[in-house]
Each structure stands twice: as structure tokens, then as C-alpha cells.
Design an enzyme around this catalytic site. Structure first.
Site, short mmCIF file in Angstrom:
data_model
loop_
_atom_site.label_atom_id
_atom_site.label_comp_id
_atom_site.label_asym_id
_atom_site.label_seq_id
_atom_site.Cartn_x
_atom_site.Cartn_y
_atom_site.Cartn_z
N ARG A 105 0.66 -1.08 -0.06
CA ARG A 105 0.04 0.13 0.04
C ARG A 105 0.95 1.40 0.10
O ARG A 105 0.44 2.53 -0.20
CB ARG A 105 -0.98 0.13 1.24
CG ARG A 105 -1.98 -1.18 1.07
CD ARG A 105 -2.72 -1.52 2.49
NE ARG A 105 -1.93 -2.28 3.37
CZ ARG A 105 -2.25 -2.59 4.37
NH1 ARG A 105 -3.18 -2.40 5.02
NH2 ARG A 105 -1.45 -3.54 4.93
N ASN A 142 0.74 2.10 6.69
CA ASN A 142 0.67 1.20 5.70
C ASN A 142 0.62 2.03 4.30
O ASN A 142 0.64 1.52 3.04
CB ASN A 142 -0.88 0.55 5.89
CG ASN A 142 -0.52 -0.43 6.83
OD1 ASN A 142 0.30 -1.56 7.22
ND2 ASN A 142 -1.60 -0.20 8.00
C1 UD1 Z 1 -1.04 -6.41 11.30
C2 UD1 Z 1 -2.00 -7.32 12.22
C3 UD1 Z 1 -3.11 -6.59 12.55
C4 UD1 Z 1 -2.91 -5.22 13.14
C5 UD1 Z 1 -1.91 -4.53 12.57
C6 UD1 Z 1 -1.26 -3.49 13.29
C7 UD1 Z 1 -1.75 -9.66 11.58
C8 UD1 Z 1 -2.25 -10.72 10.78
N1 UD1 Z 1 -2.55 -8.57 11.30
O1 UD1 Z 1 -1.80 -5.96 10.20
O2 UD1 Z 1 -4.02 -7.31 13.59
O3 UD1 Z 1 -3.95 -4.66 13.65
O4 UD1 Z 1 -0.71 -5.45 11.87
O5 UD1 Z 1 -0.44 -2.62 12.55
O6 UD1 Z 1 -0.67 -9.82 12.13
N2 UD1 Z 1 5.37 -9.09 7.90
C9 UD1 Z 1 6.36 -9.90 7.69
N3 UD1 Z 1 6.24 -11.19 6.99
C10 UD1 Z 1 4.89 -11.42 6.36
C11 UD1 Z 1 4.00 -10.40 6.42
C12 UD1 Z 1 4.20 -9.24 7.53
O7 UD1 Z 1 7.40 -9.91 8.50
O8 UD1 Z 1 4.76 -12.38 5.71
C13 UD1 Z 1 5.72 -7.84 8.78
C14 UD1 Z 1 5.71 -6.76 7.88
O9 UD1 Z 1 6.85 -6.39 7.48
C15 UD1 Z 1 4.98 -5.55 9.03
C16 UD1 Z 1 4.26 -6.43 10.17
O10 UD1 Z 1 4.67 -7.93 9.91
O11 UD1 Z 1 6.28 -4.82 9.58
C17 UD1 Z 1 2.70 -6.55 9.77
O12 UD1 Z 1 2.39 -6.58 8.50
P1 UD1 Z 1 1.17 -6.00 7.64
O13 UD1 Z 1 1.28 -6.70 6.64
O14 UD1 Z 1 1.74 -4.41 7.84
O15 UD1 Z 1 0.03 -6.25 8.63
P2 UD1 Z 1 -1.33 -5.33 8.79
O16 UD1 Z 1 -2.47 -5.60 7.67
O17 UD1 Z 1 -0.87 -3.93 9.28
MG MG Z 2 0.62 -2.88 8.88
#
Ligand code: UD1
Ligand code: MG
Length: 458
Positions: free
Chosen positions: A17, A226
Site C-alpha cells: 500500500r 501502511n
Molecule cells: C497487522 C495485524 C493486525 C494489526 C496491524 C497493526 C496480523 C495478521 N495482522 O496487520 O491485526 O491490527 O498489524 O498495525 O498480524 N510481515 C512479515 N512477514 C509477512 C507479513 C508481514 O515480516 O509475511 C511484517 C511486515 O513487514 C510488518 C508486519 O509484519 O512489519 C505487519 O504486517 P502488515 O502487512 O503491515 O500487517 P497489517 O495488515 O498491518
Molecule cells: Mg501494518
């Protein structure tokens, strides 16, 4: 009691995003990358080890983030639960694990400490926040007794669940052993086909584990980033928090909403920043310093009593006491000014030393020069430091008077007490106390007529 605390920071995501080729965690707030902010708070908790899960952007995240961290690569980005699983084998089984997401950069260590203190050794803790607009965030589900029973991601919510304003910040704490066991049970049967870390909460509740929800008192510190709108909002919030802190410590600011600090600022007493000042890197301001509107200061020291008129730009330099600079003066890296120096409008100074009381009031270029005390540099003086291939030095002694529109063709040395007439091109070393002029004698022609319009020659 746990033997130690270990922290896992999730930073593998692309941040689709953000619409950027740069990994999300390398975007900046206040001059520091998002991940640096999170690491800084994590470090202040003195964990045994910080593990960082990286993936998108590959080594660029690692290279931009030096430090004694355990970097764990997540090859396929299969979700936050999957990301944590990659790091767990590196954690000690007796540790308490604090999981941080790298896209909530403004989280404060005090808040994390409160969550850690509140979570019992055999419980699981989750940091929540109540927000105006919960769109895109995981919702906290509580039963009739108010106990947390799970987290539902936005894309999987029912209509009623969408109305919940208590959200998951992404920060979770649990024992290494509980996490290992619970994460093995997490499935990817959801809207995004991902292994959600958040499912751990529901699974733990089902096992009868107490879920401690610590609700942050400051929902803005938990603001996830995001997209670029959230990045800009977080920047404003960060600046406000920083400048408020500086004002509490005595800095005088014309308008706290119109100062930006992208680094670290240290200041003395009674120092004033006018509007639209930008501070970058490490900047030290002494006592009674005045920084005028629109000044840009990067990695520099400005000593007591100096006054910077508007739009003065200083980088990598040390300015002595009681200087008066600008408006529109520019100091490039490597300048050192002694006390009581004046550098005025449209003067560019680079890698130069200016002695006590020396003045350069207008329209000059002083580069690679070593200028003594009480020197007067006339308007339009240029140190010709570049011969097309190499840079050379200009040395000017004490009490020298440099007339306007002088060129000093380096390498050249001008002795103490020399007077240089206006319009001189100095190409030789000048011994002390000489008067030098290269001016052509003035001619007068009587009766000469200016050309007139329409009066063609042939
Ligand atoms: C996540 C949470 C959500 C919370 C939000 C807060 C989950 C499933 N959801 O959603 O409940 O409200 O954060 O900001 O946890 N990342 C990895 N590997 C992956 C996917 C993500 O390292 O495979 C890391 C990303 O770099 C990021 C974090 O995990 O730093 C969160 O990922 P993101 O995709 O931003 O999750 P949200 O949709 O924001
Ligand atoms: Mg996030």
C-alpha cells in the site's frame, strides 16, 4: 520467572500500500527509518537478543540497519505467524518473547514495559488501542466478562465486528514455548490465505491461557503505517512529540508546528528557532543562539550568541561565538569560523577557516581557504580554487583588506596586513603589508557619443 527477554521484529513485508520500490521499513520519520525507531525502543528494554525477520528488499534492509541483530530471512512472505516461526528456532526456549511489527514506529518503550509488566509468566499479552477509525486493523474480540478471546483481521470481520474500535497494535508477548506450540496450529484458511500471528490469541484463549490486553493510553503512538498518508500523519505526530519535549527543556520555538528535526538537536539556554527551520543529523546550538526563519542546519555546531538571519544553510561546519550570518549565506562541509565572524548575503563558504572578527558581507565564494583574523573580504571576492583538474588552497593572513571583485587564483598566499585593490586578480604570493592592484589605468575620452538607435553603421 523467565530467564530473559528476546524481541522479534517483523520487517519482511513489502508494504504494497506504500506503492514504492523501497521496503516499507526503510521509509523515514524524523530522518530515521521506521525500523530504526522500533529498534531504538526495543534496545531500551535491554533484551538478550533482537531478531529481525526480513524478506522483501533483501539485504537492503540489513545494510541500512547496522547493529548486533540476528537477521532471519523469510523467503516466502506467508504472513505474520509464518514470519515469527522463522525466528523462533533462534530463541532460547526459556525466554519471554516480545513481538513487534516494524510499521508502528512511534511506539514508546514505556508502553512496552507496561505490557510486559502486566502479562503474567504463563499468560499471553497483547497491546491494544482504541482508535477513531479502525479500518484495516485487526479487531479485539472480548467475551461478556470482557476477557479477550481472539483477534479478527479486517478482511475476515462480520458486519458487527467491523464496528469494534479496540484494535490490535501488532505487539504481542508470550513465552517461547507457548508461541512454538500455538503457531504450529495456525492455519491459513482466511481471506488473505496467510498464516496470521493474531490467530495465536484465539488458540491460546481456547487452551484457557489468560490473555492480558493492555490498552495504550496514546492511540497515536500505535498508529500503523501502511500508506503515505499514515506516514505523513506519523511524521507530524513525531515532530510534535519531539518539539514539545525540546520546549519543556527550554528551547524557544516561534511555532512548534513549523520546525522539523530529522535527527538530534542539543541546545543551550535561551536559544530560539524561528519558523520553518529544518534540523538534520546531529546539531548543537549553544546559549542565546538565534536561528532565523527558513534556516537549514545539518551536522553542525553553532556556538553561544550567534545569530543566523533567515535562509542560512549550514552543513558539516563549526560556527564560533557571536557570529552573524546570512540572510542567504551558505556553508558547505568543512568550515570553521572563529568568534565574531560576519558572513552575509549570498556568500558561499566551503572547507574554509575564518579567523576572529573576519567579515565577508556580500556575494562571494570562499573555498579551500585559510583566512586569518580581522580580514575584510569585499563584495564579489572569489577564491579560484579549481583549475579544471585539482583543487588548491588560498591562504590569507591577519588584517588583510581584500577589495571588492578580487579573484585569488589558488594556490596563493597573501601575507598579514596586505591591502588588495578592488578588481585585482592575485596570481602570485604577496608578502606582508603590500598594496596590490592589477587594475588597468583609468582612461577618459572626452566628447565620446553613445550609439543611438536606428543609426546603422553602413
Ligand atoms: C497487522 C495485524 C493486525 C494489526 C496491524 C497493526 C496480523 C495478521 N495482522 O496487520 O491485526 O491490527 O498489524 O498495525 O498480524 N510481515 C512479515 N512477514 C509477512 C507479513 C508481514 O515480516 O509475511 C511484517 C511486515 O513487514 C510488518 C508486519 O509484519 O512489519 C505487519 O504486517 P502488515 O502487512 O503491515 O500487517 P497489517 O495488515 O498491518
Ligand atoms: Mg501494518
Amino acid at each position: 520467572m523467565f530467564e530473559s527477554l528476546e524481541i522479534i521484529i517483523l520487517a519482511a513485508g513489502k508494504g504494497s500500500r506504500m506503492h514504492s520500490h523501497l521496503p516499507k521499513v526503510l521509509h523515514r520519520i524524523g530522518g530515521k527509518t521506521l525500523i530504526q525507531h522500533v529498534i531504538q525502543e526495543a534496545e531500551s528494554l535491554n533484551p538478550k537478543q533482537i531478531h529481525i525477520v526480513y524478506g522483501f528488499g533483501g539485504d537492503s534492509v540489513r545494510e541500512a540497519t547496522p547493529g548486533p541483530y540476528n537477521w532471519v530471512r523469510q523467503e516466502d512472505l506467508l504472513g505474520t505467524g509464518h514470519a515469527v516461526m522463522q525466528a523462533l528456532p533462534f530463541c532460547s526456549r526459556d525466554s519471554k518473547i516480545l513481538i513487534l511489527v516494524s510499521d508502528i514506529p512511534l511506539i514508546r518503550s514505556e508502553t512496552l514495559k507496561n505490557l510486559l509488566n502486566q502479562t503474567t509468566d504463563d499468560g499471553v499479552g497483547v497491546l491494544t488501542a482504541v482508535v477513531e477509525n479502525p479500518e484495516g486493523l485487526g479487531r479485539i474480540i472480548r467475551n461478556e466478562e470482557g476477557q479477550i478471546t481472539g483477534i479478527v483481521e479486517e478482511k475476515d470481520t462480520t458486519f458487527e465486528e467491523k464496528l469494534i474500535r479496540e484494535v490490535n497494535t501488532g505487539v504481542i508477548v508470550a513465552s517461547c514455548q507457548d508461541l512454538e506450540r500455538l503457531l504450529k496450529k495456525v492455519q491459513n484458511h482466511n481471506a488473505q490465505k496467510e498464516y496470521y500471528l493474531t490467530d495465536v490469541i484465539g488458540l491460546a484463549a481456547n487452551e484457557g491461557i489468560v490473555i492480558e490486553g493492555y490498552c495504550s493510553q496514546d492511540s497515536l503512538e500505535c498508529g500503523g503505517i501502511n500508506n503515505k498518508i499514515q506516514l505523513a500523519l506519523a511524521e507530524r505526530y513525531y515532530q510534535k512529540r519531539l518539539i514539545d519535549g525540546y520546549m519543556r527543556d527550554g528551547l524557544i520555538v516561534a511555532d512548534p508546528a513549523r520546525v522539523d528535526v530529522r535527527g538530534n538537536l542539543i541546545f543551550g539556554e535561551n536559544t530560539f528557532l524561528d519558523i520553518n527551520v529544518v534540523v538534520e543529523g546531529n546539531v548543537f546550538l549553544g546559549n542565546d543562539v538565534v536561528v532565523g526563519a527558513g534556516c537549514v542546519l545539518k551536522d553542525c555546531t553553532i556556538k553561544d550568541g550567534s545569530v543566523l538571519s533567515p535562509y542560512t544553510v549550514i552543513e558539516g561546519s563549526v560556527i564560533g561565538e557571536n557570529a552573524t550570518l546570512g540572510p542567504f549565506a551558505r556553508f558547505r562541509p568543512g568550515c570553521e569560523l572563529m568568534e565574531n565572524v560576519h558572513v552575509g548575503n549570498f556568500v558561499e563558504v566551503k572547507k574554509s577557516k575564518l579567523g576572529k572578527g573576519t567579515k565577508s558581507g556580500h556575494l562571494s565564494y570562499l573555498g579551500d581557504s585559510d583566512i586569518g583574523d580581522n580580514v575584510n573580504i569585499g563584495a564579489g571576492t572569489i577564491t579560484c580554487n579549481y583549475d579544471g583538474a585539482n583543487k588548491w588552497k588560498t591562504k590569507i593572513g591577519n588584517d588583510v583588506f581584500v577589495g571588492s571583485d578580487t579573484q585569488l587564483v589558488a594556490p596563493v598566499t597573501v601575507g598579514d596586513g596586505v591591502t588588495i585593490g578592488a578588481g585585482t586578480t592575485v596570481t602570485k604570493n604577496i608578502p606582508e603589508k603590500q598594496l596590490v592592484i592589477t587594475r588597468a589605468p583609468l582612461k577618459m575620452i572626452s566628447g565620446w557619443k553613445r550609439p543611438e538607435k536606428g543609426n546603422k553603421k553602413n
